[in-house]
Design an enzyme around this catalytic site. Structure first.
Site, mmCIF file in Angstrom:
data_model
loop_
_atom_site.group_PDB
_atom_site.id
_atom_site.type_symbol
_atom_site.label_atom_id
_atom_site.label_comp_id
_atom_site.label_asym_id
_atom_site.label_seq_id
_atom_site.Cartn_x
_atom_site.Cartn_y
_atom_site.Cartn_z
ATOM 1 N N CYS A 67 0.923 -0.509 -0.123
ATOM 2 C CA CYS A 67 0.461 -0.145 0.116
ATOM 3 C C CYS A 67 0.670 1.235 -0.253
ATOM 4 O O CYS A 67 1.875 1.581 -1.006
ATOM 5 C CB CYS A 67 -1.050 -0.382 0.975
ATOM 6 S SG CYS A 67 -2.382 1.291 1.593
ATOM 7 N N HIS A 83 -3.351 -5.842 1.515
ATOM 8 C CA HIS A 83 -2.369 -6.050 2.856
ATOM 9 C C HIS A 83 -2.400 -7.525 2.602
ATOM 10 O O HIS A 83 -3.338 -7.856 3.712
ATOM 11 C CB HIS A 83 -3.074 -5.079 3.859
ATOM 12 C CG HIS A 83 -3.427 -4.142 3.325
ATOM 13 N ND1 HIS A 83 -1.955 -3.144 3.817
ATOM 14 C CD2 HIS A 83 -3.916 -2.673 2.810
ATOM 15 C CE1 HIS A 83 -2.632 -1.805 4.153
ATOM 16 N NE2 HIS A 83 -3.240 -1.526 2.781
ATOM 17 N N GLU A 91 -0.464 -8.468 4.793
ATOM 18 C CA GLU A 91 0.127 -9.143 6.200
ATOM 19 C C GLU A 91 -1.281 -8.751 7.146
ATOM 20 O O GLU A 91 -1.325 -9.418 8.503
ATOM 21 C CB GLU A 91 0.753 -7.122 6.992
ATOM 22 C CG GLU A 91 -0.660 -6.517 6.951
ATOM 23 C CD GLU A 91 -0.069 -5.291 5.648
ATOM 24 O OE1 GLU A 91 -0.958 -4.141 6.059
ATOM 25 O OE2 GLU A 91 -0.393 -6.251 4.615
#
Length: 225
Positions: free
Chosen positions: A87, A196, A198
């Site tokens: 991002c 994302h 994560e």
């Protein structure tokens, strides 16, 4: 000895904690790096996480690109160190010249926060070997400056050289050219994407654990190096 992966924090970074958690889930050591650090502390790879570095003043990622830590990251990346930009991290890598193109305001000018399907287009990067080519993965995304753009000759190079790593599936959420969600450097060691991974490492806390493969891929690349 486990792989050591640095996670950078800039003023305004939001997702460094989750990125470090993802690194630990992949059985690697998460090493905190501060934006003012010039020493990368002997890490084997670096994650540039999401957020709003320096408040996105001037343009997303443009100030962070000049942080002392990024001078060291750029130098290490040119020597082959794996680097992942997520991002805002993707925006920073583009501003730093480690990846081509740029991110502009989303089509429709709205902030987007949703779970997004992606298709894995390239499994030969340091961050994607754990996936099957053509696999579809579910990853959260949240951005307002997430529309990937580049000149036509750059897009042609990315497509012709197989450097598109992830592509949006089920509709283009932000107007990115060619439905591009993520790209890689020429040597495949640097990858940037807007969604994302994560936030998708555990089915209990995310829509899937599909993002974990990126971090395991990096550990595999480091162990085999």
């Amino acid at each position: 000895m486990s792989a050591r992966i640095g996670v950078i924090t800039f003023p305004g970074t939001l997702d460094d904690g989750d990125a470090a958690r993802a690194v630990r889930y992949a059985d690697a050591e998460a090493v905190p790096l501060w934006h003012a650090d010039e020493d990368l502390k002997g890490v084997d790879a670096v994650v540039v996480p999401g957020g709003f570095s320096y408040g996105d003043y001037l343009r997303a990622g443009v100030i962070a690109r000049f942080a002392p830590v990024m001078s060291s990251v750029i130098e290490a990346a040119h020597k082959g160190m794996p680097v992942l930009g997520i991002c805002n991290g993707f925006q920073i890598l583009c501003e730093a010249g480690l990846l081509p193109g740029a991110m502009i305001r989303n089509a429709g000018l709205h902030f987007i926060c949703r779970d997004q399907w992606l298709r894995v287009e390239n499994t030969e990067t340091a961050w994607t070997t754990r996936y099957d080519k053509g696999a579809e993965i579910l990853i959260p995304m949240k951005n307002i400056d997430g529309c990937f753009v580049a000149e036509q000759n750059t897009l042609d190079e990315l497509e012709g050289e197989g450097r598109v790593v992830f592509r949006y599936v089920g509709g283009n959420p932000n107007g990115s050219r060619n439905d591009i969600a993520g790209i890689r450097s020429e040597n495949g060691r640097v990858v940037g994407l807007m969604p994302h991974p994560e936030h998708a490492i555990d089915a209990l806390t995310g829509p899937s654990d599909d993002g974990l493969g990126m971090f395991y891929s990096a550990v595999d690349a480091l162990v085999s190096a």
